[in-house]
Design an enzyme around this catalytic site. Structure first.
Site, PDB file in Angstrom:
ATOM      1  N   ASP A   1       0.404 -10.434   3.727  1.00 39.90           N
ATOM      2  CA  ASP A   1      -0.708 -10.320   4.677  1.00 39.90           C
ATOM      3  C   ASP A   1      -2.075 -10.522   4.017  1.00 39.90           C
ATOM      4  OD1 ASP A   1       1.265  -9.570   6.518  1.00 39.90           O
ATOM      5  OD2 ASP A   1       1.097  -7.470   5.927  1.00 39.90           O
TER       6      ASP A   1
ATOM      7  N   ASP B   1       0.811  -1.211   0.000  1.00 41.34           N
ATOM      8  CA  ASP B   1       0.000   0.000   0.000  1.00 41.34           C
ATOM      9  C   ASP B   1       0.853   1.274   0.000  1.00 41.34           C
ATOM     10  OD1 ASP B   1      -2.757   0.942   0.052  1.00 41.34           O
ATOM     11  OD2 ASP B   1      -2.214   1.807   1.996  1.00 41.34           O
TER      12      ASP B   1
HETATM   13  O1  F6P Z   1       3.515  -6.597   5.661  1.00 41.65           O
HETATM   14  C1  F6P Z   1       4.346  -7.706   5.695  1.00 41.65           C
HETATM   15  C2  F6P Z   1       4.928  -7.902   7.076  1.00 41.65           C
HETATM   16  O2  F6P Z   1       5.741  -9.068   7.053  1.00 41.65           O
HETATM   17  C3  F6P Z   1       3.909  -7.982   8.202  1.00 41.65           C
HETATM   18  O3  F6P Z   1       3.267  -9.224   8.270  1.00 41.65           O
HETATM   19  C4  F6P Z   1       4.769  -7.645   9.398  1.00 41.65           C
HETATM   20  O4  F6P Z   1       3.998  -7.038  10.400  1.00 41.65           O
HETATM   21  C5  F6P Z   1       5.750  -6.649   8.832  1.00 41.65           C
HETATM   22  O5  F6P Z   1       5.745  -6.801   7.427  1.00 41.65           O
HETATM   23  C6  F6P Z   1       7.155  -6.825   9.339  1.00 41.65           C
HETATM   24  O6  F6P Z   1       7.913  -5.775   8.832  1.00 41.65           O
HETATM   25  P1  F6P Z   1       9.506  -5.725   8.880  1.00 41.65           P
HETATM   26  O7  F6P Z   1      10.020  -6.687   7.853  1.00 41.65           O
HETATM   27  O8  F6P Z   1       9.819  -4.316   8.572  1.00 41.65           O
HETATM   28  O9  F6P Z   1       9.915  -6.163  10.265  1.00 41.65           O
END
Ligand code: F6P
Length: 360
Positions: free
Chosen positions: A142, A118
């Site tokens: 997600d 998004d």
């Molecule tokens: O949006 C994908 C995602 O893996 C989510 O499920 C999770 O909350 C977030 O990104 C984790 O983000 P990062 O990789 O920045 O820790």
């Protein structure tokens, strides 16, 4: 004359990104006389044009089964609000979007295909409004984008989580333990719900249904009383329990993840052996499943077609079994959540899985 097209991947990686890149490049070369460059690390690479690579048949050879993205990615670096740290450590934001527009012109590009979540689509839309011919391809493990029925990466995440539940089953059973598995999903419970059903979990806690801790504990206790000597709980990373009235001891500290907290409550209150794990980025890494390779490939082909048709400002999406396209502006900022009264939750509850509401 060849049409010169740029591809970039932004936001968190998702298995299937390379399938999209490969499909765009192959389709563009085979059908539309296009040539491609890759902009590395999302829109960051458009601010500093040294982060550019040529993409041709050779560069996409063998990448279909590879996780991650060959172009690199970041969830920082929005050119419209770019963070700059001055020598004295002060952080300020600057709008570098004009510089990106100039670089786009200087590279003699005729289109940019932005693959991302998004956040990336918001940026893509702003560039489109500034006159950049942009096409969007949505990605997220997600599966929480309203504009597409499914996003690639989701199936791989669910598959990894399901395998983790399978593995937890045998060790839980052997030790008569309750196992708590926390999975990703951001604010939505899709991964927890689908993996929980596919893996045969006993409890699935998702943000869309705030659970009652007493009910959940009673459910586990009843399983032990009925002779099931173990339980498996799948907890979404944003799952929340219903607020307690005035009971501060049982309130979750912000520093505790929902899975860790739920595990500690089961251990304390039921006096049974509990182990918990946070599956984390294992869900995002590694080779995409065939479903994600297929969806990524179909999205990539359609994205290249949209460039050829000059249908800019549009994003590919899955509608039922068909890939179609929607205006990026209509797709952004709209999340898709599990319907507590929908078929998936009913499926889980029909199997006797506790999903946050008392079962009859
Ligand atoms: O949006 C994908 C995602 O893996 C989510 O499920 C999770 O909350 C977030 O990104 C984790 O983000 P990062 O990789 O920045 O820790």
């Amino acid at each position: 004359m060849q049409t010169r097209v740029a591809i970039t991947t932004g936001g968190g990686d998702a298995p299937g990104l390379n399938a999209v890149i490969r499909a765009i490049v192959k389709t563009g070369i085979n059908r539309f006389n296009m040539e491609f460059i890759g902009i590395e690390d999302g829109f960051e690479g458009l601010i500093n044009t040294r982060r550019i690579v040529k993409l041709n048949r050779d560069s996409v050879r063998g990448i279909l089964p590879k996780g991650g993205t060959i172009l690199g990615t970041t969830n920082r670096g929005n050119p419209f609000e770019y963070e700059i740290t001055s020598p004295d450590g002060e952080i300020r934001t600057a709008d570098l979007s004009d510089r990106c527009m100039e670089n786009f012109e200087a590279l003699e590009l005729e289109a940019l295909i932005a693959i991302g979540g998004d956040g990336t689509m918001h940026i893509a839309q702003r560039f489109y409004e500034k006159g950049m011919p942009v096409i969007g391809v949505p990605k997220t493990i997600d599966n929480d984008l309203q504009a597409t029925d499914v996003s690639f990466g989701f199936n791989t995440a669910v598959t990894v989580a399901t395998e983790a539940i399978d593995r937890l089953h045998t060790t839980a059973e052997s030790h008569r333990r309750t196992m708590v598995l926390e999975v990703m999903g951001r604010d939505a419970g899709w991964i927890a719900l689908e993996a929980g059903i596919a893996g045969g979990a006993d409890l699935i806690l998702i943000p869309e249904i705030p659970y009652n801790l007493e009910d959940a504990l009673r459910f586990i206790k009843r399983r032990y009383a009925r002779g099931s000597n173990f339980s498996i709980a799948v907890v979404a990373e944003a799952a929340e329990n219903q607020p307690f009235e005035g009971n501060v001891v049982q309130r979750r500290r912000k520093s505790d993840s929902p899975g860790t907290w739920f595990a500690s409550m089961v251990q304390e209150q039921l006096n049974v052996e509990v182990r918990h794990m946070i599956l984390g980025h294992l869900q995002r890494g590694g080779s995409p499943t065939c479903i994600d390779r297929m969806l990524g490939t179909r999205f990539g082909v359609r994205a290249a077609e949209l460039v050829a048709e000059k249908k800019f400002g549009r994003m590919v999406a899955l509608d039922g079994i068909n890939v179609h396209d929607v205006p990026i502006g209509d797709a952004i900022g709209k999340q898709k959540f599990v319907n507590p009264d929908g078929q998936l939750v009913r499926t889980a509850e029909s199997l006797g899985i506790y999903c946050g509401r008392p079962l009859s």
